[in-house]
Motif scaffolding. Structure first.
Motif, PDB file in Angstrom:
ATOM      1  N   PRO A  30       0.826  -1.213   0.000  1.00 45.96           N
ATOM      2  CA  PRO A  30       0.000   0.000   0.000  1.00 45.96           C
ATOM      3  C   PRO A  30       0.861   1.264   0.000  1.00 45.96           C
ATOM      4  CG  PRO A  30       0.030  -0.977   2.182  1.00 45.96           C
ATOM      5  CD  PRO A  30       0.761  -1.925   1.277  1.00 45.96           C
ATOM      6  N   VAL A  31       0.240   2.381  -0.260  1.00 48.47           N
ATOM      7  CA  VAL A  31       0.924   3.672  -0.238  1.00 48.47           C
ATOM      8  C   VAL A  31       1.605   3.858   1.120  1.00 48.47           C
ATOM      9  CG1 VAL A  31       0.585   6.179  -0.304  1.00 48.47           C
ATOM     10  CG2 VAL A  31      -0.665   4.714  -1.885  1.00 48.47           C
ATOM     11  N   GLY A  32       2.857   4.301   1.093  1.00 46.80           N
ATOM     12  CA  GLY A  32       3.597   4.559   2.323  1.00 46.80           C
ATOM     13  C   GLY A  32       4.414   3.390   2.828  1.00 46.80           C
ATOM     14  N   ALA A  33       4.185   2.195   2.303  1.00 48.84           N
ATOM     15  CA  ALA A  33       4.931   1.006   2.739  1.00 48.84           C
ATOM     16  C   ALA A  33       5.944   0.617   1.661  1.00 48.84           C
ATOM     17  CB  ALA A  33       3.973  -0.146   3.007  1.00 48.84           C
ATOM     18  N   ASN A  34       7.182   0.390   2.075  1.00 50.65           N
ATOM     19  CA  ASN A  34       8.246  -0.031   1.166  1.00 50.65           C
ATOM     20  C   ASN A  34       9.131  -1.052   1.855  1.00 50.65           C
ATOM     21  OD1 ASN A  34       7.905   1.787  -1.176  1.00 50.65           O
ATOM     22  ND2 ASN A  34       8.296   3.364   0.343  1.00 50.65           N
ATOM     23  N   PHE A  35       9.509  -2.092   1.123  1.00 51.53           N
ATOM     24  CA  PHE A  35      10.482  -3.052   1.645  1.00 51.53           C
ATOM     25  C   PHE A  35      11.901  -2.621   1.294  1.00 51.53           C
ATOM     26  CE2 PHE A  35       7.324  -6.834   1.277  1.00 51.53           C
ATOM     27  CZ  PHE A  35       6.621  -6.368   2.366  1.00 51.53           C
ATOM     28  N   ARG A  36      12.070  -1.929   0.175  1.00 53.34           N
ATOM     29  CA  ARG A  36      13.375  -1.403  -0.240  1.00 53.34           C
ATOM     30  C   ARG A  36      13.224   0.094  -0.402  1.00 53.34           C
ATOM     31  NH1 ARG A  36      18.248  -2.609  -1.820  1.00 53.34           N
ATOM     32  NH2 ARG A  36      17.924  -4.852  -1.758  1.00 53.34           N
ATOM     33  N   THR A  37      14.183   0.833   0.110  1.00 52.53           N
ATOM     34  CA  THR A  37      14.152   2.290  -0.018  1.00 52.53           C
ATOM     35  C   THR A  37      15.481   2.781  -0.591  1.00 52.53           C
ATOM     36  OG1 THR A  37      14.925   2.609   2.249  1.00 52.53           O
ATOM     37  CG2 THR A  37      12.546   2.630   1.900  1.00 52.53           C
ATOM     38  N   VAL A  38      15.396   3.889  -1.291  1.00 51.84           N
ATOM     39  CA  VAL A  38      16.597   4.533  -1.828  1.00 51.84           C
ATOM     40  C   VAL A  38      16.727   5.870  -1.122  1.00 51.84           C
ATOM     41  CG1 VAL A  38      17.730   5.459  -3.873  1.00 51.84           C
ATOM     42  CG2 VAL A  38      16.350   3.377  -4.056  1.00 51.84           C
ATOM     43  N   GLY A  39      17.810   6.014  -0.352  1.00 56.23           N
ATOM     44  CA  GLY A  39      18.082   7.270   0.352  1.00 56.23           C
ATOM     45  C   GLY A  39      19.079   8.097  -0.429  1.00 56.23           C
ATOM     46  N   HIS A  40      18.987   9.397  -0.285  1.00 55.59           N
ATOM     47  CA  HIS A  40      19.883  10.331  -0.961  1.00 55.59           C
ATOM     48  C   HIS A  40      20.615  11.127   0.114  1.00 55.59           C
ATOM     49  CE1 HIS A  40      17.570   9.245  -4.479  1.00 55.59           C
ATOM     50  NE2 HIS A  40      16.484   9.488  -3.769  1.00 55.59           N
ATOM     51  N   TYR A  41      21.938  11.191   0.016  1.00 51.96           N
ATOM     52  CA  TYR A  41      22.757  11.809   1.054  1.00 51.96           C
ATOM     53  C   TYR A  41      23.733  12.806   0.464  1.00 51.96           C
ATOM     54  CZ  TYR A  41      20.871   7.912   3.624  1.00 51.96           C
ATOM     55  OH  TYR A  41      20.005   7.027   4.194  1.00 51.96           O
ATOM     56  N   GLU A  42      24.083  13.787   1.261  1.00 44.19           N
ATOM     57  CA  GLU A  42      25.043  14.806   0.852  1.00 44.19           C
ATOM     58  C   GLU A  42      26.135  14.883   1.916  1.00 44.19           C
ATOM     59  OE1 GLU A  42      23.459  18.779   0.784  1.00 44.19           O
ATOM     60  OE2 GLU A  42      24.899  19.380  -0.735  1.00 44.19           O
ATOM     61  N   THR A  43      27.372  15.038   1.490  1.00 46.62           N
ATOM     62  CA  THR A  43      28.477  15.224   2.421  1.00 46.62           C
ATOM     63  C   THR A  43      29.206  16.507   2.071  1.00 46.62           C
ATOM     64  OG1 THR A  43      30.054  14.020   1.048  1.00 46.62           O
ATOM     65  CG2 THR A  43      28.851  12.741   2.689  1.00 46.62           C
ATOM     66  N   GLY A  44      29.845  17.072   3.077  1.00 45.57           N
ATOM     67  CA  GLY A  44      30.610  18.294   2.849  1.00 45.57           C
ATOM     68  C   GLY A  44      29.729  19.513   2.695  1.00 45.57           C
ATOM     69  N   GLU A  45      30.389  20.621   2.351  1.00 48.68           N
ATOM     70  CA  GLU A  45      29.681  21.892   2.178  1.00 48.68           C
ATOM     71  C   GLU A  45      30.003  22.473   0.813  1.00 48.68           C
ATOM     72  OE1 GLU A  45      30.412  24.608   5.378  1.00 48.68           O
ATOM     73  OE2 GLU A  45      30.099  23.079   6.896  1.00 48.68           O
ATOM     74  N   TYR A  46      29.092  23.287   0.321  1.00 50.62           N
ATOM     75  CA  TYR A  46      29.274  23.950  -0.958  1.00 50.62           C
ATOM     76  C   TYR A  46      30.561  24.758  -0.928  1.00 50.62           C
ATOM     77  CZ  TYR A  46      28.455  26.997  -4.913  1.00 50.62           C
ATOM     78  OH  TYR A  46      28.589  27.669  -6.099  1.00 50.62           O
ATOM     79  N   PRO A  47      31.374  24.758  -1.904  1.00 50.75           N
ATOM     80  CA  PRO A  47      31.218  24.191  -3.239  1.00 50.75           C
ATOM     81  C   PRO A  47      31.760  22.769  -3.364  1.00 50.75           C
ATOM     82  CG  PRO A  47      33.166  25.529  -3.241  1.00 50.75           C
ATOM     83  CD  PRO A  47      32.588  25.598  -1.852  1.00 50.75           C
ATOM     84  N   ASP A  48      32.232  22.198  -2.261  1.00 53.64           N
ATOM     85  CA  ASP A  48      32.846  20.866  -2.305  1.00 53.64           C
ATOM     86  C   ASP A  48      31.875  19.750  -1.932  1.00 53.64           C
ATOM     87  OD1 ASP A  48      35.387  21.936  -2.969  1.00 53.64           O
ATOM     88  OD2 ASP A  48      35.655  22.507  -0.863  1.00 53.64           O
TER      89      ASP A  48
END
Length: 192
Positions: A30-48
């Motif tokens: 159903p909507v809102g339920a996932n067995f596999r998820t893809v996370g998005h991450y950021e490291t460091g600070e702009y501009p690096d």
């Protein structure tokens, strides 16, 4: 055959979520339920600043907290070493949901029991791959015997611990080819 688990190549992942969608479709979640998820991450600070993606499902741990704490035996280790769930035995106490550090068990209110990634056991028993593996357009996911996966990826630095993941106290059956930026302690989860 040895311990089964997932291999994830962070260098190849483009964050498209095809693995997540294929899994959701196969499990008819159903909507809102996932067995596999893809996370998005950021490291460091702009501009690096650098960013990366992490695809994760049940890690079919060697010492799974969900199995250790399940009072009914619904959460159990299968003969092939994967962590499986028996819907008929589930008393919907949500102990497994609370204890799993990876958030793998999902409470499905409409059904009145918990479900989770079964590594597509029925498909694997028929000689096929888990759907997430076949759906990955970049071939960033593989599933199989962990020792064979290590041999297939000999020369790669493989880890199962990253700052974006919980401490691996449950001994996750997961091999990650991580990007260098993924090991930085200063990271932020971003939603796209």
């Amino acid at each position: 055959m040895g311990k089964l688990g997932f291999y994830f190549n962070m260098d190849n992942c483009i964050g498209c979520s095809a693995c997540q969608i294929a899994c959701k479709d196969r499990a008819d979640l159903p909507v809102g339920a996932n067995f596999r998820t893809v996370g998005h991450y950021e490291t460091g600070e702009y501009p690096d600043a650098r960013w990366y993606h992490m695809s994760i499902a049940c890690n079919h741990c060697t010492d799974p907290a969900c199995v250790r704490n399940c009072p009914s035996g619904a959460m159990h280790m299968a003969e092939d070493g994967t962590v499986q769930h028996d819907d008929d035995m589930c008393i919907f106490c949500l102990t497994c949901v609370e204890k799993c550090p990876y958030g793998a068990p999902v409470a499905v209110e409409d059904l009145g029991y918990v479900q989770k990634c079964d590594s597509c056991k029925p498909l694997r028993d028929a000689g096929m791959n888990p759907v997430c593996v076949d759906a990955c357009v970049q071939r960033a996911l593989e599933f199989g015997d962990l020792e064979e996966l290590k041999k297939a990826h000999e020369g790669e630095e493989l880890v199962n611990e990253l700052p974006c993941l919980p401490e691996p106290s449950t001994q996750p059956s997961l091999l990650i080819h991580a990007k260098p930026c993924a090991s930085e302690k200063d990271f932020t989860r971003i939603r796209l």
